[in-house]
Design a protein around this motif. Structure first.
Motif, PDB file in Angstrom:
ATOM      1  N   GLY A   1       8.562  -3.398  13.051  1.00  0.00           N
ATOM      2  CA  GLY A   1       7.503  -3.346  12.047  1.00  0.00           C
ATOM      3  C   GLY A   1       7.735  -2.820  10.886  1.00  0.00           C
ATOM      4  O   GLY A   1       9.026  -2.178  10.326  1.00  0.00           O
ATOM      5  N   THR A   2       7.329  -3.021   9.398  1.00  0.00           N
ATOM      6  CA  THR A   2       7.535  -2.815   7.816  1.00  0.00           C
ATOM      7  C   THR A   2       5.800  -2.097   7.394  1.00  0.00           C
ATOM      8  O   THR A   2       4.728  -2.964   8.113  1.00  0.00           O
ATOM      9  CB  THR A   2       7.627  -3.967   7.294  1.00  0.00           C
ATOM     10  OG1 THR A   2       7.105  -4.672   7.131  1.00  0.00           O
ATOM     11  CG2 THR A   2       9.161  -4.327   7.598  1.00  0.00           C
ATOM     12  N   PRO A   3       5.969  -0.978   6.900  1.00  0.00           N
ATOM     13  CA  PRO A   3       6.860  -0.644   6.127  1.00  0.00           C
ATOM     14  C   PRO A   3       7.295   0.377   7.237  1.00  0.00           C
ATOM     15  O   PRO A   3       6.892   1.247   8.073  1.00  0.00           O
ATOM     16  CB  PRO A   3       6.760   0.684   5.150  1.00  0.00           C
ATOM     17  CG  PRO A   3       5.449   0.302   6.001  1.00  0.00           C
ATOM     18  CD  PRO A   3       4.690  -0.858   6.798  1.00  0.00           C
TER      19      PRO A   3
ATOM     20  N   ARG B   1       1.304  -1.041   0.213  1.00  0.00           N
ATOM     21  CA  ARG B   1      -0.536   0.021   0.440  1.00  0.00           C
ATOM     22  C   ARG B   1       1.139   0.822   0.263  1.00  0.00           C
ATOM     23  O   ARG B   1       0.599   2.145  -0.470  1.00  0.00           O
ATOM     24  CB  ARG B   1      -0.702  -0.407   1.703  1.00  0.00           C
ATOM     25  CG  ARG B   1      -2.487   0.508   1.127  1.00  0.00           C
ATOM     26  CD  ARG B   1      -2.514   1.112   2.486  1.00  0.00           C
ATOM     27  NE  ARG B   1      -3.270  -0.177   3.032  1.00  0.00           N
ATOM     28  CZ  ARG B   1      -4.223  -0.795   3.700  1.00  0.00           C
ATOM     29  NH1 ARG B   1      -4.379   0.389   4.882  1.00  0.00           N
ATOM     30  NH2 ARG B   1      -4.718  -1.494   3.999  1.00  0.00           N
ATOM     31  N   LEU B   2       2.107   1.435   0.330  1.00  0.00           N
ATOM     32  CA  LEU B   2       2.512   2.199   0.959  1.00  0.00           C
ATOM     33  C   LEU B   2       3.932   2.503  -0.378  1.00  0.00           C
ATOM     34  O   LEU B   2       3.821   3.862  -1.083  1.00  0.00           O
ATOM     35  CB  LEU B   2       4.044   1.946   1.394  1.00  0.00           C
ATOM     36  CG  LEU B   2       5.056   3.351   1.958  1.00  0.00           C
ATOM     37  CD1 LEU B   2       4.327   4.914   1.998  1.00  0.00           C
ATOM     38  CD2 LEU B   2       6.546   2.507   2.634  1.00  0.00           C
ATOM     39  N   GLU B   3       3.993   1.744  -1.247  1.00  0.00           N
ATOM     40  CA  GLU B   3       4.726   1.794  -2.484  1.00  0.00           C
ATOM     41  C   GLU B   3       3.880   2.277  -3.413  1.00  0.00           C
ATOM     42  O   GLU B   3       4.563   3.131  -4.533  1.00  0.00           O
ATOM     43  CB  GLU B   3       5.041   0.574  -2.986  1.00  0.00           C
ATOM     44  CG  GLU B   3       6.510   0.011  -2.626  1.00  0.00           C
ATOM     45  CD  GLU B   3       7.342   0.041  -2.786  1.00  0.00           C
ATOM     46  OE1 GLU B   3       8.089   1.464  -3.836  1.00  0.00           O
ATOM     47  OE2 GLU B   3       7.977   0.849  -1.731  1.00  0.00           O
ATOM     48  N   GLU B   4       2.103   1.775  -3.233  1.00  0.00           N
ATOM     49  CA  GLU B   4       0.953   2.707  -4.358  1.00  0.00           C
ATOM     50  C   GLU B   4       1.279   3.972  -4.258  1.00  0.00           C
ATOM     51  O   GLU B   4       1.009   4.808  -4.752  1.00  0.00           O
ATOM     52  CB  GLU B   4      -0.097   1.962  -4.578  1.00  0.00           C
ATOM     53  CG  GLU B   4      -0.398   0.369  -4.491  1.00  0.00           C
ATOM     54  CD  GLU B   4      -1.643   0.059  -4.054  1.00  0.00           C
ATOM     55  OE1 GLU B   4      -2.538   0.473  -3.342  1.00  0.00           O
ATOM     56  OE2 GLU B   4      -1.912  -1.624  -4.411  1.00  0.00           O
ATOM     57  N   SER B   5       1.454   4.549  -2.801  1.00  0.00           N
ATOM     58  CA  SER B   5       1.077   6.021  -2.824  1.00  0.00           C
ATOM     59  C   SER B   5       2.722   6.745  -2.995  1.00  0.00           C
ATOM     60  O   SER B   5       3.144   8.315  -3.096  1.00  0.00           O
ATOM     61  CB  SER B   5       1.452   5.631  -0.899  1.00  0.00           C
ATOM     62  OG  SER B   5       0.093   6.101  -0.826  1.00  0.00           O
TER      63      SER B   5
ATOM     64  N   GLY C   1       4.424   2.775   9.400  1.00  0.00           N
ATOM     65  CA  GLY C   1       2.564   2.262   8.529  1.00  0.00           C
ATOM     66  C   GLY C   1       2.869   3.104   6.758  1.00  0.00           C
ATOM     67  O   GLY C   1       3.906   3.757   6.852  1.00  0.00           O
ATOM     68  N   ALA C   2       1.676   2.198   6.288  1.00  0.00           N
ATOM     69  CA  ALA C   2       1.618   2.753   5.619  1.00  0.00           C
ATOM     70  C   ALA C   2       0.758   4.373   4.847  1.00  0.00           C
ATOM     71  O   ALA C   2      -0.718   4.511   5.297  1.00  0.00           O
ATOM     72  CB  ALA C   2       0.295   1.710   4.336  1.00  0.00           C
TER      73      ALA C   2
END
Length: 271
Positions: free
Chosen positions: A242-244, A165-169, A256-257
Motif C-alpha cells: 500500500g501507499t504511502p 495528503r502525506l505530501e501536504e504534511s 499511511g498519511a
C-alpha cells in the motif's frame, strides 16, 4: 496469500484486513487488532510443551492441515513471550498466535501488562523494518529542505489520495531529505503518470506540482523508466502493498498519511 478468503470463511476476524492508505492488495495486519490478548508472563507457569524444532514443525503441520488457506504460507512458528502461546508468522508479515496443539488460533495484540508494551506491534515493526542503506537510492528522486539532516524514504503512487495528503504534511517539515520512490500500483493511469514525473526535466518540481497543486506534468520526452518496475519488485520483496509507505533512517516502516506531529516524532526517534 489472500487473507480475505480466510476471513470470508469465518476462520479469522475481518479486523485482520484493516487497510492503511491506498492498497494494491491485503496488507500486513494492523498492530492494534480488534481482539486484544492482555497477558502477564509472571501470572502463569511456564508451559510444559516443548519448543524444539521438531515440535514447532509438527505444530505448523497441524495448522496447515486444519486450515488449508494457511498451507504453504506459514513461514515459521516460534514460542511467543507468553508461556504456552506460540507465534505463527505467515507470508505478508501476518502474525497469529496458537496453543501448543494448534487447537486454537488468535488474531490480535499481545500486551505485556507490566510494561504496557504492545509486543505484537514491536514484532511487526521488527519484521517490516528495512535497512535504510539497503534502499535502492538510484531509483528515487531527492527533495532537500533546510539543512537536509534528517532522512526519510517514501514509496508513493501519484494517484493515491493518501499520498497527496502525506505530501501536504511533508511540505511543512524542514531540515529533511526525502527520497521519493514512485510506486505505481493503482493501475495503468498511475504507471503513465509516474512515467511522466520520472521523465520530467525537474522531477521534484513535477512531483510537487502534481501532488500539491494538481498540475499535471508537461509532456516530456520518453526516458528509461525501468526504475519504476524495480520499485515495484522491491516493494513486492518487502511486502509493501500500500501507499504511502514511509521508511525512516532507523529502518522503521510506517504506512499511511500520518500527520506532521507523528512524522516529527518518528524523525526524532530515528536520529
Amino acid at each position: 496469500m489472500n487473507f480475505r478468503h480466510l476471513a470470508a470463511a469465518a476462520l479469522l476476524p475481518a479486523s485482520l484486513l484493516a487497510l492503511s492508505a491506498c492498497q494494491q492488495d491485503s496488507a500486513r495486519p494492523a498492530a492494534t487488532a480488534s481482539a486484544t490478548l492482555a497477558a502477564s508472563s509472571a501470572a502463569r507457569p511456564a508451559a510444559a510443551a516443548s519448543a524444539s524444532p521438531d515440535a514447532m514443525a509438527a505444530l505448523q503441520q497441524a495448522l496447515e492441515q486444519r486450515i488449508p488457506q494457511l498451507n504453504g504460507h506459514i513461514l515459521e512458528v516460534n514460542p511467543s513471550p507468553m508461556p504456552g502461546l506460540y507465534e505463527v508468522l505467515a507470508s505478508g508479515n501476518n502474525l497469529f498466535y496458537t496453543d501448543a496443539q494448534g487447537d486454537f488460533l488468535l488474531n490480535g495484540s499481545l500486551l505485556d501488562t507490566r510494561t504496557q508494551q504492545d509486543l505484537t506491534a514491536d514484532r511487526i515493526d521488527q519484521l517490516s523494518a528495512i535497512a535504510f542503506d539497503k534502499l535502492p537510492a538510484q531509483d528515487a528522486f531527492v527533495t532537500k529542505r533546510g539543512d537536509g539532516s534528517r532522512q526519510l524514504a517514501v514509496f508513493s503512487d501519484p494517484n493515491c489520495p493518501f499520498c497527496h495528503r502525506l505530501e501536504e504534511s511533508l511540505a511543512k517539515v524542514d531540515n529533511i531529505t526525502i527520497h521519493t520512490y514512485l510506486l505505481p500500483i493503482l493501475g495503468e493511469n498511475s504507471v503513465s503518470r509516474a512515467g511522466q514525473i520520472w521523465c520530467a526535466p525537474d522531477r521534484v518540481k513535477a512531483w510537487e506540482d502534481w501532488m500539491l497543486r494538481k498540475t499535471a506534468p508537461a509532456a516530456a520526452a520518453s526516458c528509461d523508466t525501468d526504475a519504476l518496475q524495480r520499485n515495484v519488485r522491491f516493494a513486492e520483496q518487502h511486502n509493501i502493498t500500500g501507499t504511502p509507505a514511509l521508511v525512516f533512517a532507523n529502518g522503521k516502516r510506517v504506512s499511511g498519511a500520518i500527520p506532521v506531529e507523528q512524522i516529527e516524532k518518528l524523525l526524532a526517534e530515528s536520529q
